[in-house]
Enzyme design. Structure first.
Site, PDB file in Angstrom:
ATOM      1  N   LYS A  88       0.823  -1.207   0.000  1.00  0.00           N
ATOM      2  CA  LYS A  88       0.000   0.000   0.000  1.00  0.00           C
ATOM      3  C   LYS A  88       0.861   1.264   0.000  1.00  0.00           C
ATOM      4  O   LYS A  88       0.550   2.230  -0.691  1.00  0.00           O
ATOM      5  CB  LYS A  88      -0.918   0.002   1.223  1.00  0.00           C
ATOM      6  CG  LYS A  88      -2.022  -1.052   1.179  1.00  0.00           C
ATOM      7  CD  LYS A  88      -2.941  -0.890   2.395  1.00  0.00           C
ATOM      8  CE  LYS A  88      -3.660  -2.155   2.784  1.00  0.00           C
ATOM      9  NZ  LYS A  88      -4.645  -2.625   1.857  1.00  0.00           N
ATOM     10  N   LYS A 103      -2.308   1.275   9.048  1.00  0.00           N
ATOM     11  CA  LYS A 103      -2.547   0.136   8.147  1.00  0.00           C
ATOM     12  C   LYS A 103      -1.260  -0.616   7.890  1.00  0.00           C
ATOM     13  O   LYS A 103      -0.215   0.000   7.672  1.00  0.00           O
ATOM     14  CB  LYS A 103      -3.001   0.635   6.768  1.00  0.00           C
ATOM     15  CG  LYS A 103      -4.404   1.068   6.650  1.00  0.00           C
ATOM     16  CD  LYS A 103      -4.711   1.338   5.169  1.00  0.00           C
ATOM     17  CE  LYS A 103      -6.059   1.985   5.029  1.00  0.00           C
ATOM     18  NZ  LYS A 103      -6.353   2.325   3.624  1.00  0.00           N
ATOM     19  N   GLY A 126      -7.738  -7.838   2.811  1.00  0.00           N
ATOM     20  CA  GLY A 126      -8.861  -8.540   3.422  1.00  0.00           C
ATOM     21  C   GLY A 126      -9.280  -7.961   4.762  1.00  0.00           C
ATOM     22  O   GLY A 126      -9.798  -8.672   5.622  1.00  0.00           O
ATOM     23  N   GLY A 127      -9.054  -6.661   4.943  1.00  0.00           N
ATOM     24  CA  GLY A 127      -9.500  -5.999   6.170  1.00  0.00           C
ATOM     25  C   GLY A 127      -8.599  -6.249   7.364  1.00  0.00           C
ATOM     26  O   GLY A 127      -8.886  -5.799   8.471  1.00  0.00           O
ATOM     27  N   HIS A 167     -16.777   3.518   0.878  1.00  0.00           N
ATOM     28  CA  HIS A 167     -15.846   2.772   0.030  1.00  0.00           C
ATOM     29  C   HIS A 167     -16.479   2.679  -1.356  1.00  0.00           C
ATOM     30  O   HIS A 167     -17.504   2.048  -1.535  1.00  0.00           O
ATOM     31  CB  HIS A 167     -15.630   1.375   0.634  1.00  0.00           C
ATOM     32  CG  HIS A 167     -14.800   0.472  -0.233  1.00  0.00           C
ATOM     33  ND1 HIS A 167     -13.617  -0.086   0.188  1.00  0.00           N
ATOM     34  CD2 HIS A 167     -14.995   0.029  -1.498  1.00  0.00           C
ATOM     35  CE1 HIS A 167     -13.123  -0.841  -0.785  1.00  0.00           C
ATOM     36  NE2 HIS A 167     -13.940  -0.792  -1.813  1.00  0.00           N
ATOM     37  N   HIS A 211     -14.007  -4.058   8.671  1.00  0.00           N
ATOM     38  CA  HIS A 211     -13.373  -3.550   7.445  1.00  0.00           C
ATOM     39  C   HIS A 211     -13.519  -4.520   6.286  1.00  0.00           C
ATOM     40  O   HIS A 211     -12.737  -4.508   5.347  1.00  0.00           O
ATOM     41  CB  HIS A 211     -11.889  -3.238   7.647  1.00  0.00           C
ATOM     42  CG  HIS A 211     -11.639  -2.221   8.717  1.00  0.00           C
ATOM     43  ND1 HIS A 211     -12.102  -0.936   8.642  1.00  0.00           N
ATOM     44  CD2 HIS A 211     -10.994  -2.315   9.900  1.00  0.00           C
ATOM     45  CE1 HIS A 211     -11.746  -0.285   9.723  1.00  0.00           C
ATOM     46  NE2 HIS A 211     -11.072  -1.096  10.512  1.00  0.00           N
ATOM     47  N   GLU A 258      -9.597   1.058  -5.546  1.00  0.00           N
ATOM     48  CA  GLU A 258     -10.471   1.361  -4.410  1.00  0.00           C
ATOM     49  C   GLU A 258     -10.225   2.786  -3.917  1.00  0.00           C
ATOM     50  O   GLU A 258      -9.083   3.186  -3.714  1.00  0.00           O
ATOM     51  CB  GLU A 258     -10.213   0.376  -3.260  1.00  0.00           C
ATOM     52  CG  GLU A 258     -10.544  -1.055  -3.626  1.00  0.00           C
ATOM     53  CD  GLU A 258     -10.488  -2.013  -2.435  1.00  0.00           C
ATOM     54  OE1 GLU A 258     -11.211  -3.018  -2.471  1.00  0.00           O
ATOM     55  OE2 GLU A 258      -9.732  -1.758  -1.479  1.00  0.00           O
ATOM     56  N   ARG A 281      -6.571  -8.038  -9.411  1.00  0.00           N
ATOM     57  CA  ARG A 281      -7.203  -9.344  -9.634  1.00  0.00           C
ATOM     58  C   ARG A 281      -8.682  -9.129  -9.850  1.00  0.00           C
ATOM     59  O   ARG A 281      -9.172  -8.012  -9.755  1.00  0.00           O
ATOM     60  CB  ARG A 281      -7.007 -10.205  -8.377  1.00  0.00           C
ATOM     61  CG  ARG A 281      -7.558  -9.467  -7.144  1.00  0.00           C
ATOM     62  CD  ARG A 281      -7.497 -10.278  -5.890  1.00  0.00           C
ATOM     63  NE  ARG A 281      -7.596  -9.456  -4.706  1.00  0.00           N
ATOM     64  CZ  ARG A 281      -8.726  -9.083  -4.129  1.00  0.00           C
ATOM     65  NH1 ARG A 281      -9.886  -9.433  -4.644  1.00  0.00           N
ATOM     66  NH2 ARG A 281      -8.708  -8.348  -3.034  1.00  0.00           N
TER      67      ARG A 281
HETATM   68  P1  ADP Z   1      -7.692  -4.018   2.554  1.00  0.00           P
HETATM   69  O1  ADP Z   1      -6.464  -4.287   1.781  1.00  0.00           O
HETATM   70  O2  ADP Z   1      -7.721  -4.779   3.814  1.00  0.00           O
HETATM   71  O3  ADP Z   1      -8.915  -4.136   1.721  1.00  0.00           O
HETATM   72  P2  ADP Z   1      -8.079  -1.124   2.421  1.00  0.00           P
HETATM   73  O4  ADP Z   1      -6.971  -0.138   2.437  1.00  0.00           O
HETATM   74  O5  ADP Z   1      -8.723  -1.374   1.107  1.00  0.00           O
HETATM   75  O6  ADP Z   1      -7.549  -2.485   3.020  1.00  0.00           O
HETATM   76  O7  ADP Z   1      -9.177  -0.655   3.483  1.00  0.00           O
HETATM   77  C1  ADP Z   1     -10.236  -1.507   3.888  1.00  0.00           C
HETATM   78  C2  ADP Z   1     -11.386  -0.709   4.455  1.00  0.00           C
HETATM   79  O8  ADP Z   1     -10.985   0.109   5.567  1.00  0.00           O
HETATM   80  C3  ADP Z   1     -12.011   0.270   3.499  1.00  0.00           C
HETATM   81  O9  ADP Z   1     -12.951  -0.347   2.669  1.00  0.00           O
HETATM   82  C4  ADP Z   1     -12.634   1.291   4.431  1.00  0.00           C
HETATM   83  O10 ADP Z   1     -13.834   0.811   4.962  1.00  0.00           O
HETATM   84  C5  ADP Z   1     -11.654   1.375   5.559  1.00  0.00           C
HETATM   85  N1  ADP Z   1     -10.695   2.457   5.375  1.00  0.00           N
HETATM   86  C6  ADP Z   1      -9.521   2.358   4.734  1.00  0.00           C
HETATM   87  N2  ADP Z   1      -8.855   3.528   4.735  1.00  0.00           N
HETATM   88  C7  ADP Z   1      -9.630   4.415   5.403  1.00  0.00           C
HETATM   89  C8  ADP Z   1      -9.483   5.803   5.774  1.00  0.00           C
HETATM   90  N3  ADP Z   1      -8.398   6.501   5.478  1.00  0.00           N
HETATM   91  N4  ADP Z   1     -10.496   6.382   6.461  1.00  0.00           N
HETATM   92  C9  ADP Z   1     -11.609   5.670   6.797  1.00  0.00           C
HETATM   93  N5  ADP Z   1     -11.788   4.377   6.499  1.00  0.00           N
HETATM   94  C10 ADP Z   1     -10.813   3.737   5.814  1.00  0.00           C
HETATM   95  P1  ADP Z   2     -10.526  -6.542  -0.509  1.00  0.00           P
HETATM   96  O1  ADP Z   2     -11.213  -6.702   0.798  1.00  0.00           O
HETATM   97  O2  ADP Z   2      -9.077  -6.928  -0.491  1.00  0.00           O
HETATM   98  O3  ADP Z   2     -10.718  -5.208  -1.111  1.00  0.00           O
HETATM   99  P2  ADP Z   2     -12.387  -8.524  -1.576  1.00  0.00           P
HETATM  100  O4  ADP Z   2     -13.475  -8.013  -0.761  1.00  0.00           O
HETATM  101  O5  ADP Z   2     -12.647  -8.774  -3.021  1.00  0.00           O
HETATM  102  O6  ADP Z   2     -11.151  -7.567  -1.569  1.00  0.00           O
HETATM  103  O7  ADP Z   2     -11.861  -9.892  -0.940  1.00  0.00           O
HETATM  104  C1  ADP Z   2     -11.392  -9.958   0.348  1.00  0.00           C
HETATM  105  C2  ADP Z   2     -10.192 -10.849   0.450  1.00  0.00           C
HETATM  106  O8  ADP Z   2     -10.593 -12.084   1.046  1.00  0.00           O
HETATM  107  C3  ADP Z   2      -9.563 -11.166  -0.859  1.00  0.00           C
HETATM  108  O9  ADP Z   2      -8.381 -10.444  -0.982  1.00  0.00           O
HETATM  109  C4  ADP Z   2      -9.208 -12.605  -0.760  1.00  0.00           C
HETATM  110  O10 ADP Z   2      -7.847 -12.713  -0.386  1.00  0.00           O
HETATM  111  C5  ADP Z   2      -9.958 -13.151   0.395  1.00  0.00           C
HETATM  112  N1  ADP Z   2     -10.983 -14.143   0.046  1.00  0.00           N
HETATM  113  C6  ADP Z   2     -12.300 -13.943   0.017  1.00  0.00           C
HETATM  114  N2  ADP Z   2     -12.947 -15.062  -0.275  1.00  0.00           N
HETATM  115  C7  ADP Z   2     -12.019 -16.018  -0.453  1.00  0.00           C
HETATM  116  C8  ADP Z   2     -12.063 -17.413  -0.792  1.00  0.00           C
HETATM  117  N3  ADP Z   2     -13.201 -18.062  -1.015  1.00  0.00           N
HETATM  118  N4  ADP Z   2     -10.923 -18.084  -0.883  1.00  0.00           N
HETATM  119  C9  ADP Z   2      -9.770 -17.455  -0.672  1.00  0.00           C
HETATM  120  N5  ADP Z   2      -9.667 -16.161  -0.346  1.00  0.00           N
HETATM  121  C10 ADP Z   2     -10.760 -15.437  -0.245  1.00  0.00           C
HETATM  122 MG    MG Z   3      -9.309  -3.096   0.090  1.00  0.00          MG
END
Ligand code: ADP
Ligand code: ADP
Ligand code: MG
Length: 669
Positions: A116, A158, A164-165, A208, A235, A275, A299
């Protein structure tokens, strides 16, 4: 186009990729772990190769084996799905080196977007707006603290390698910073093997909103509009929809252009998602929204069917075409969108217990029937069948339900109706919870942000909407008709059990005792010329029930309703149009002894892995104090002491796999 591809994944995404491949006449090779030997994706593909034991690191992440399987079966390309190897640039490179096409972006694009912090530095130079924050390489804790103070609280820490949150901590005030940093770094090290973090301003009323992009090997990049994924827990996304409600056309275009710029900056090929976190000054001021780049997922995304539903396109087909060298099937101005689509993630988890994942057997697994809606716009993607096991090794997502409507209101109504037809017995799921989310004022009124679930908790975690009386009227129908059918099967017709109410010596009475939560209720059914049902203190009312297949048609007093009841042991799982509820049949003859569960034990609330103990033998602990951390289905859970006491023994070591209910430590009191 390829003749044969290998799908390096499992579950619903493996089945979903195979479905498109089949339609295009491409043969498919599945891979599977020991735990998945009888899985749906294995049965669904043309051939399958065993790749190791259940744990992902021993199977779905062993890319040398997967590559070998591709060579052995003559697959020309590998589709990684999502999760597992999908964002692993070393795997993408190894495929290229072996002359096998990786269906996804080039390794260097994956790498550029993989961390990131680095991707933010890159986006900054491409002119894509970033959340105010710190994403430098220097990880000195004192510096990180100064940066957080400068950005201003609340901030979000972060894990740079996160996904994956996981690996995220909101910090409300400077005093909490050090503790949050340490815990974030620990989770990051455990989950991603890298404890570098970045710090961002925690934006207000965050939404988001992400943009689906697609690039080809000829340098073209387009976007396929946005998806709003603001409804989240931990998340992680719960509901996803397109279009994003209340987004102005001007902002949509700016976000689309920014996403295309982001993809072009890394020479992007294939499906990807950019995103953004969108700040809302107020819910009803769409003009006052700011968007910032959050990350790019290199992906196919879990929620891609939402985009498919509104554009009428098959994104997996696009992936296969682009990977085989074809240009993008459409130009930007040819990509149209129609109506409104929404996806609900159906997960094995317990919303009433902090969304802890659950495991077990899908004893009853009934899906919504698209035919019942008179439209082809209800889609159910899954990778399991009735009787399958949801194991602790993989993700807790069981299925995805996607519906489309002419507008948002219609899409929401269809989703609710389809969820009402989704009946799962055997483990906890979020199906009822999803229906409640749809019904909240915030969601129905499109006042979206990532705190929606917390804000609406009074509605979301309230009791079931199914009144006990109605549930019992249905449970009695099931119990009574089952009795009648059993008697009929035995070939001996008990005149008293006849549904037509045969009664030589006056009415016949049956009594059942039920338990539902705190309540114990007696139901009395009097069959005769007119069957009458009394539930608890309510006076008896005329009652009748007929069955066709699984469906019961019940008339009770002035009410007439449909129900399904699935019996599992003593439990009757009652599904009514308004929701589902479990009631338990009590055997009045059996001894009514309470389970004498020893208080003061710390047990695992789900199967999983022990990550760490926060206490050692001899420590004094207070009830509620955090004592251990477990991981299950890719999530961490902190366990708290059930009572005051002294730690007498730790019964497991970090790294141990434990079953649900296993005692983790002994407390002397
Ligand atoms: P991941 O790789 O786990 O998906 P992200 O960076 O995409 O991580 O962030 C996941 C979630 O966390 C976002 O969908 C949002 O709900 C929350 N989030 C991320 N960054 C921020 C921010 N700067 N302020 C508020 N919420 C955030
Ligand atoms: P992100 O939260 O990273 O923005 P997604 O919501 O598309 O993206 O997916 C969440 C994460 O959970 C993905 O990055 C993936 O690694 C994982 N994931 C979700 N479902 C599965 C599954 N059935 N098998 C393996 N990994 C999964
Ligand atoms: Mg994300």
């Amino acid at each position: 186009m390829f003749k044969k591809i290998l799908i390096a994944n499992r579950g619903e995404i493996a089945c979903r990729v195979a479905a498109t491949a089949r339609r295009l006449g491409v043969r498919t090779v599945a891979v599977y772990s020991e735990a998945d030997a009888d899985a749906k994706h294995v049965a669904f593909c043309d051939e399958a190769v065993a790749i190791g034991q259940a744990a992902p690191k021993d199977s779905y992440l062993r890319w040398e084996r997967i590559l070998q399987a591709a060579r052995d079966t003559g697959a020309e390309a590998v589709h990684p799905g999502y999760g597992f190897l999908s964002e692993n640039e070393a795997f993408a490179q190894a495929c290229a080196d072996a002359g096998i096409v990786f269906i996804g972006p080039r390794p260097d694009s994956i790498q550029a977007m993989g961390l990131k912090a680095e991707s933010k530095r890159l986006m900054e130079s491409a002119g894509v707006p970033l959340v105010p924050g710190y994403h430098g390489a220097d990880q000195d804790p004192a510096l990180l603290r100064r940066e957080a103070d400068r950005i201003g609280y609340p901030v979000l820490i972060k894990a740079s390698a996160g996904g994956g949150g996981k690996g995220m901590r909101v910090v409300e005030a400077g005093a909490d910073f050090e503790a949050a940093l340490a815990s974030c770094q620990r989770e990051a090290r455990n989950s991603f093997g890298d404890d570098a973090v970045l710090i961002e301003k925690y934006v207000q009323r965050p939404r988001h909103i992400e943009i689906q992009v697609f690039g080809d090997t000829h340098g073209e990049v387009v976007h396929l509009f946005e998806r709003d994924c603001s409804v989240q827990r931990r998340h992680q996304k719960v509901l996803e929809e397109s279009p994003a409600p209340g987004l102005t056309e001007a902002l949509r275009q700016r976000m689309g252009a920014a996403a295309v710029a982001a993809a072009k900056a890394v020479n992007y090929v294939g499906a990807g998602t950019v995103e953004f976190i969108v700040e809302q000054v107020a819910y009803d001021q769409p003009e006052a929204m700011n968007f910032y780049f959050m990350e790019m997922n290199t992906r196919l995304q879990v929620e891609h069917p939402v985009t498919e539903a509104v554009t009428g396109l098959d994104l997996v087909e696009w992936q296969l075409r682009v990977a085989s060298g074809e240009p993008l099937p459409l130009r930007q101005d040819q990509i149209q969108r129609r109506g409104h689509a929404i996806e609900a993630r159906i997960c094995a988890e317990n919303p009433d217990n902090q969304f802890l994942p659950s495991t077990g057997t899908l004893r009853v697994y009934r899906k919504p029937q698209a035919a019942a809606f008179q439209v082809a716009e209800v889609r159910f993607d899954d990778g399991v069948r009735e009787g399958d096991e949801i194991s602790p090794y993989y993700d807790s997502m069981i299925a995805k339900l996607i519906v489309r409507g002419d507008d948002r209101q219609q899409a929401l109504a269809r989703l609710d109706a389809a969820l009402a037809q989704t009946r799962i017995v055997g483990l906890a799921t979020n199906v009822q919870f999803l229906r409640k989310v749809l019904s909240t004022d915030s969601f129905a009124g499109a006042r979206l942000d990532t705190a929606l679930i917390t804000r609406e908790q009074a509605v979301l975690f309230a009791d079931s909407w199914v009144t006990l009386e109605r549930a019992l009227a249905a449970a009695v129908a099931q119990a009574y008709l089952a009795d009648v059918e059993t008697t009929a099967q035995q070939g001996w017709v008990d005149p008293f059990a006849r549904v037509d109410g045969f009664q030589p010596f006056g009415p016949n009475q049956r009594r059942w005792l039920w338990r539902a939560g705190e309540n114990t209720v007696v139901t009395t059914l009097t069959t005769g010329t007119h069957a009458m049902l009394a539930v608890g203190d309510r006076p008896a009312q005329a009652w009748s029930a007929t069955r066709s297949g699984d469906d019961l048609d019940i008339v009770w007093g002035t009410q007439r309703f449909k129900a399904q009841v699935h019996v599992w042991g003593e439990q009757a799982h009652v599904f009514l149009p308004e929701g589902a509820r479990v009631v338990e049949r009590v055997d009045e003859l059996a001894h009514a002894g309470d389970s004498g569960e020893a208080a003061g034990q710390l047990t695992a609330p789900m199967p999983g892995k022990v990550l760490s103990f926060a206490v050692k033998v001899g420590d004094d602990v207070k009830a509620g104090q955090a004592v251990a951390v477990m991981e299950a289905m890719k999530m961490e859970h902190t366990l708290h002491a059930p009572a005051d006491g002294v730690v007498a023994e730790l019964l497991y070591a970090p790294g141990d796999q434990v079953t649900e209910g296993a005692e983790l430590l002994r407390l002397d009191r």
